[in-house]
Design a protein around this motif. Sequence first.
Motif, short mmCIF file in Angstrom:
data_model
loop_
_atom_site.label_atom_id
_atom_site.label_comp_id
_atom_site.label_asym_id
_atom_site.label_seq_id
_atom_site.Cartn_x
_atom_site.Cartn_y
_atom_site.Cartn_z
N GLU A 127 0.53 -1.47 -0.43
CA GLU A 127 -0.13 -0.49 -0.10
C GLU A 127 0.72 1.21 0.31
OE1 GLU A 127 -1.91 1.91 3.69
OE2 GLU A 127 -2.52 0.42 3.13
N GLN A 128 1.78 1.36 1.43
CA GLN A 128 2.74 2.67 1.54
C GLN A 128 3.86 2.96 -0.49
OE1 GLN A 128 2.89 5.27 3.23
NE2 GLN A 128 0.45 3.63 4.72
N VAL A 129 4.49 1.44 -1.16
CA VAL A 129 4.77 1.58 -1.90
C VAL A 129 4.49 2.69 -3.28
CG1 VAL A 129 5.23 -0.82 -2.46
CG2 VAL A 129 7.10 0.79 -3.16
N LYS A 130 3.01 1.76 -3.35
CA LYS A 130 2.41 2.32 -4.72
C LYS A 130 2.33 3.90 -4.55
CE LYS A 130 0.22 -2.20 -4.71
NZ LYS A 130 -1.24 -3.29 -5.23
N LYS A 131 2.07 4.32 -3.31
CA LYS A 131 2.06 5.67 -3.42
C LYS A 131 2.94 6.81 -3.69
CE LYS A 131 -1.44 5.28 1.22
NZ LYS A 131 -1.46 5.35 2.35
N ILE A 132 4.06 6.25 -3.83
CA ILE A 132 5.35 6.93 -3.96
C ILE A 132 5.39 7.12 -5.25
CG2 ILE A 132 7.92 7.09 -3.84
CD1 ILE A 132 7.71 5.19 -1.41
N ASP A 133 5.89 8.09 -6.41
CA ASP A 133 5.40 9.15 -7.55
C ASP A 133 6.85 8.46 -8.66
OD1 ASP A 133 3.45 9.99 -7.10
OD2 ASP A 133 4.09 12.31 -6.44
N ARG A 134 8.10 8.10 -7.76
CA ARG A 134 9.22 7.44 -8.12
C ARG A 134 8.82 6.32 -8.17
NH1 ARG A 134 11.89 12.14 -5.56
NH2 ARG A 134 12.22 10.89 -3.45
N VAL A 135 8.26 5.22 -7.88
CA VAL A 135 8.48 3.63 -8.02
C VAL A 135 6.87 3.27 -8.84
CG1 VAL A 135 7.92 1.84 -6.87
CG2 VAL A 135 9.28 3.24 -5.63
N ASN A 136 7.35 3.17 -10.32
CA ASN A 136 6.74 2.77 -11.30
C ASN A 136 6.68 0.69 -11.02
OD1 ASN A 136 5.69 4.32 -13.12
ND2 ASN A 136 8.10 4.78 -12.30
N ILE A 137 5.41 0.23 -11.11
CA ILE A 137 4.79 -1.40 -10.73
C ILE A 137 4.90 -1.58 -11.72
CG2 ILE A 137 3.41 -2.63 -9.71
CD1 ILE A 137 5.22 -0.86 -7.35
#
Length: 240
Positions: A127-137
């Motif tokens: 949930e938290q990592v998906k909120k970060i703009d510089r991290v694409n999934i």
Amino acid sequence: MQRDVIIVGGGLAGIMAAFSAQAGGAEVLLIDRGSIGVGTNSILAGGVFAAPTSTYSPDVYIKDTLQVGKMINNEPRVKLVAQEAPGAINFLRSLGLNLIESSDHYFLKSSRADVIPGVTLMKKLAEQVKKIDRVNILNSFYVTKILRQDNRLCGVSGFDKSGRNMSIHAPSVVIATGGGGAIYLRNDNEGSGAVGQATGNKCSARCSGKKTKRGFDERFFPAKGGTNGQSCQRGKPREF
């Protein structure tokens, strides 16, 4: 598709690597063959973290870890874990995870009594990592090869769930696919089937990238459940 860092594997190690890389200003692509967080061995974890505490000194932690590992551990890495563990515990707490200190370890209190701690851990991290703009999934992508150019890593290639081949370029590649413990007769991998077994993806990709043997690093650690963590020792490699 171009990124600064590609991380292959969306479990605990991969997500933590993504947090770290983006904190340094990198544009990150986090790849998993399933869904980030929920399709990994990490979600089945019991939520116990062996680490130095206020009553369990780093020196004793290091000694115990080396003893359980039959002295074949990478000692500098064991010392690094002892040094960095308190910061990692504080970081997890800052995300809202309820980590409780015991005499010689920490344990995660789950959100509900009927939910295993690993589910609480991985859902919160995802949930938290998906909120970060510089991290694409990138979900449902199988990495099969580490790309090289002029004797340097330059990305990965693989295929998506529809079978479409794709190459993704980046100057740094982190392999965090896990599962290697399943090559040992005694291991702490959970479950059966794809979750509890080593599928070979990591070994194949690393060999294509000509990773040194130091890359195949299995960890031995003290954990609750046996004298000096003996229940968690990994034994001789499994015969196939």
